[in-house]
Design a protein around this motif. Structure first.
Motif, PDB file in Angstrom:
ATOM      1  N   VAL A   8       2.160 -36.873  13.008  1.00  0.00           N
ATOM      2  CA  VAL A   8       3.310 -36.504  12.181  1.00  0.00           C
ATOM      3  C   VAL A   8       2.905 -35.416  11.191  1.00  0.00           C
ATOM      4  N   VAL A   9       1.785 -35.607  10.524  1.00  0.00           N
ATOM      5  CA  VAL A   9       1.321 -34.631   9.534  1.00  0.00           C
ATOM      6  C   VAL A   9       1.025 -33.294  10.211  1.00  0.00           C
ATOM      7  N   ARG A  10       0.337 -33.329  11.328  1.00  0.00           N
ATOM      8  CA  ARG A  10       0.001 -32.089  12.035  1.00  0.00           C
ATOM      9  C   ARG A  10       1.262 -31.364  12.510  1.00  0.00           C
ATOM     10  N   THR A  11       2.209 -32.103  13.060  1.00  0.00           N
ATOM     11  CA  THR A  11       3.453 -31.515  13.548  1.00  0.00           C
ATOM     12  C   THR A  11       4.222 -30.854  12.419  1.00  0.00           C
ATOM     13  N   ALA A  12       4.332 -31.531  11.291  1.00  0.00           N
ATOM     14  CA  ALA A  12       5.058 -30.979  10.150  1.00  0.00           C
ATOM     15  C   ALA A  12       4.373 -29.731   9.609  1.00  0.00           C
ATOM     16  N   ALA A  13       3.064 -29.791   9.453  1.00  0.00           N
ATOM     17  CA  ALA A  13       2.320 -28.650   8.902  1.00  0.00           C
ATOM     18  C   ALA A  13       2.421 -27.436   9.821  1.00  0.00           C
ATOM     19  N   GLU A  14       2.262 -27.661  11.122  1.00  0.00           N
ATOM     20  CA  GLU A  14       2.339 -26.552  12.073  1.00  0.00           C
ATOM     21  C   GLU A  14       3.737 -25.938  12.094  1.00  0.00           C
ATOM     22  N   ALA A  15       4.761 -26.764  12.002  1.00  0.00           N
ATOM     23  CA  ALA A  15       6.138 -26.257  12.019  1.00  0.00           C
ATOM     24  C   ALA A  15       6.429 -25.434  10.762  1.00  0.00           C
ATOM     25  N   ALA A  16       5.984 -25.928   9.612  1.00  0.00           N
ATOM     26  CA  ALA A  16       6.225 -25.195   8.373  1.00  0.00           C
ATOM     27  C   ALA A  16       5.500 -23.855   8.384  1.00  0.00           C
ATOM     28  N   GLU A  17       4.243 -23.869   8.766  1.00  0.00           N
ATOM     29  CA  GLU A  17       3.467 -22.635   8.827  1.00  0.00           C
ATOM     30  C   GLU A  17       4.050 -21.676   9.863  1.00  0.00           C
ATOM     31  N   GLY A  18       4.410 -22.209  11.001  1.00  0.00           N
ATOM     32  CA  GLY A  18       5.004 -21.378  12.044  1.00  0.00           C
ATOM     33  C   GLY A  18       6.292 -20.724  11.589  1.00  0.00           C
ATOM     34  N   PHE A  19       7.107 -21.468  10.832  1.00  0.00           N
ATOM     35  CA  PHE A  19       8.345 -20.902  10.329  1.00  0.00           C
ATOM     36  C   PHE A  19       8.070 -19.741   9.382  1.00  0.00           C
ATOM     37  N   VAL A  20       7.147 -19.943   8.459  1.00  0.00           N
ATOM     38  CA  VAL A  20       6.815 -18.878   7.502  1.00  0.00           C
ATOM     39  C   VAL A  20       6.359 -17.627   8.234  1.00  0.00           C
ATOM     40  N   PHE A  21       5.479 -17.808   9.213  1.00  0.00           N
ATOM     41  CA  PHE A  21       4.945 -16.642   9.913  1.00  0.00           C
ATOM     42  C   PHE A  21       5.905 -16.085  10.969  1.00  0.00           C
ATOM     43  N   SER A  22       7.022 -16.752  11.164  1.00  0.00           N
ATOM     44  CA  SER A  22       8.078 -16.149  11.981  1.00  0.00           C
ATOM     45  C   SER A  22       8.930 -15.203  11.129  1.00  0.00           C
ATOM     46  N   ARG A  23       8.804 -15.341   9.819  1.00  0.00           N
ATOM     47  CA  ARG A  23       9.572 -14.505   8.895  1.00  0.00           C
ATOM     48  C   ARG A  23       8.745 -13.385   8.272  1.00  0.00           C
ATOM     49  N   TYR A  24       7.443 -13.621   8.143  1.00  0.00           N
ATOM     50  CA  TYR A  24       6.546 -12.646   7.509  1.00  0.00           C
ATOM     51  C   TYR A  24       5.323 -12.418   8.384  1.00  0.00           C
ATOM     52  N   ARG A  25       4.818 -11.198   8.337  1.00  0.00           N
ATOM     53  CA  ARG A  25       3.516 -10.936   8.962  1.00  0.00           C
ATOM     54  C   ARG A  25       2.444 -11.579   8.081  1.00  0.00           C
ATOM     55  N   ARG A  26       1.364 -11.954   8.690  1.00  0.00           N
ATOM     56  CA  ARG A  26       0.281 -12.589   7.924  1.00  0.00           C
ATOM     57  C   ARG A  26      -0.204 -11.696   6.791  1.00  0.00           C
ATOM     58  N   SER A  27      -0.210 -10.400   7.023  1.00  0.00           N
ATOM     59  CA  SER A  27      -0.679  -9.471   5.992  1.00  0.00           C
ATOM     60  C   SER A  27       0.259  -9.416   4.786  1.00  0.00           C
ATOM     61  N   GLU A  28       1.493  -9.856   4.943  1.00  0.00           N
ATOM     62  CA  GLU A  28       2.451  -9.860   3.841  1.00  0.00           C
ATOM     63  C   GLU A  28       2.309 -11.088   2.943  1.00  0.00           C
ATOM     64  N   VAL A  29       1.658 -12.125   3.443  1.00  0.00           N
ATOM     65  CA  VAL A  29       1.556 -13.385   2.720  1.00  0.00           C
ATOM     66  C   VAL A  29       0.295 -13.383   1.872  1.00  0.00           C
ATOM     67  N   ASP A  30       0.493 -13.416   0.553  1.00  0.00           N
ATOM     68  CA  ASP A  30      -0.645 -13.458  -0.357  1.00  0.00           C
ATOM     69  C   ASP A  30      -1.253 -14.861  -0.417  1.00  0.00           C
ATOM     70  N   ASP A  31      -0.394 -15.883  -0.344  1.00  0.00           N
ATOM     71  CA  ASP A  31      -0.884 -17.259  -0.401  1.00  0.00           C
ATOM     72  C   ASP A  31       0.154 -18.175   0.236  1.00  0.00           C
ATOM     73  N   LEU A  32      -0.315 -19.128   1.002  1.00  0.00           N
ATOM     74  CA  LEU A  32       0.539 -20.139   1.611  1.00  0.00           C
ATOM     75  C   LEU A  32      -0.184 -21.465   1.538  1.00  0.00           C
ATOM     76  N   ASP A  33       0.507 -22.454   0.998  1.00  0.00           N
ATOM     77  CA  ASP A  33      -0.052 -23.800   0.928  1.00  0.00           C
ATOM     78  C   ASP A  33       1.006 -24.770   1.438  1.00  0.00           C
ATOM     79  N   VAL A  34       0.689 -25.460   2.507  1.00  0.00           N
ATOM     80  CA  VAL A  34       1.579 -26.469   3.071  1.00  0.00           C
ATOM     81  C   VAL A  34       0.906 -27.819   2.875  1.00  0.00           C
ATOM     82  N   THR A  35       1.575 -28.693   2.142  1.00  0.00           N
ATOM     83  CA  THR A  35       1.050 -30.029   1.883  1.00  0.00           C
ATOM     84  C   THR A  35       1.996 -31.040   2.514  1.00  0.00           C
TER      85      THR A  35
END
Length: 80
Positions: A8-35
């Motif tokens: 459950v934790v892995r699925t949620a974390a991967e989905a949240a991170e995947g969503f962010v990086f579907s909207r921004y390139r990695r180079s645009e993200v200064d910091d991302l923390d998914v808890t």
């Protein structure tokens, strides 16, 4: 069979991170923390996103929703 807490934790974390990086390139993200916490059937997801974009808060909120949806789908798949 219900998914493990770890799944459950892995699925949620991967989905949240995947969503962010579907909207921004990695180079645009200064910091991302998914808890993610999953305990006693309660899912808590927190996304901190630092990008130079006025929509960052909305994207972080949508990432939380994506994580919750992914976990709902995980449980639904396991019920079948």
């Amino acid at each position: 069979m219900e998914p493990t807490d770890e799944e459950v934790v892995r699925t949620a974390a991967e989905a949240a991170e995947g969503f962010v990086f579907s909207r921004y390139r990695r180079s645009e993200v200064d910091d991302l923390d998914v808890t993610v916490h999953f305990e006693d059937g309660l899912l808590e997801v927190d996304v901190y996103l630092n990008v130079e974009d006025g929509a960052a808060d909305d994207v972080a909120e949508d990432a939380v929703l994506a994580a919750e949806s992914a976990v709902d789908e995980l449980f639904a798949e396991r019920e079948e």
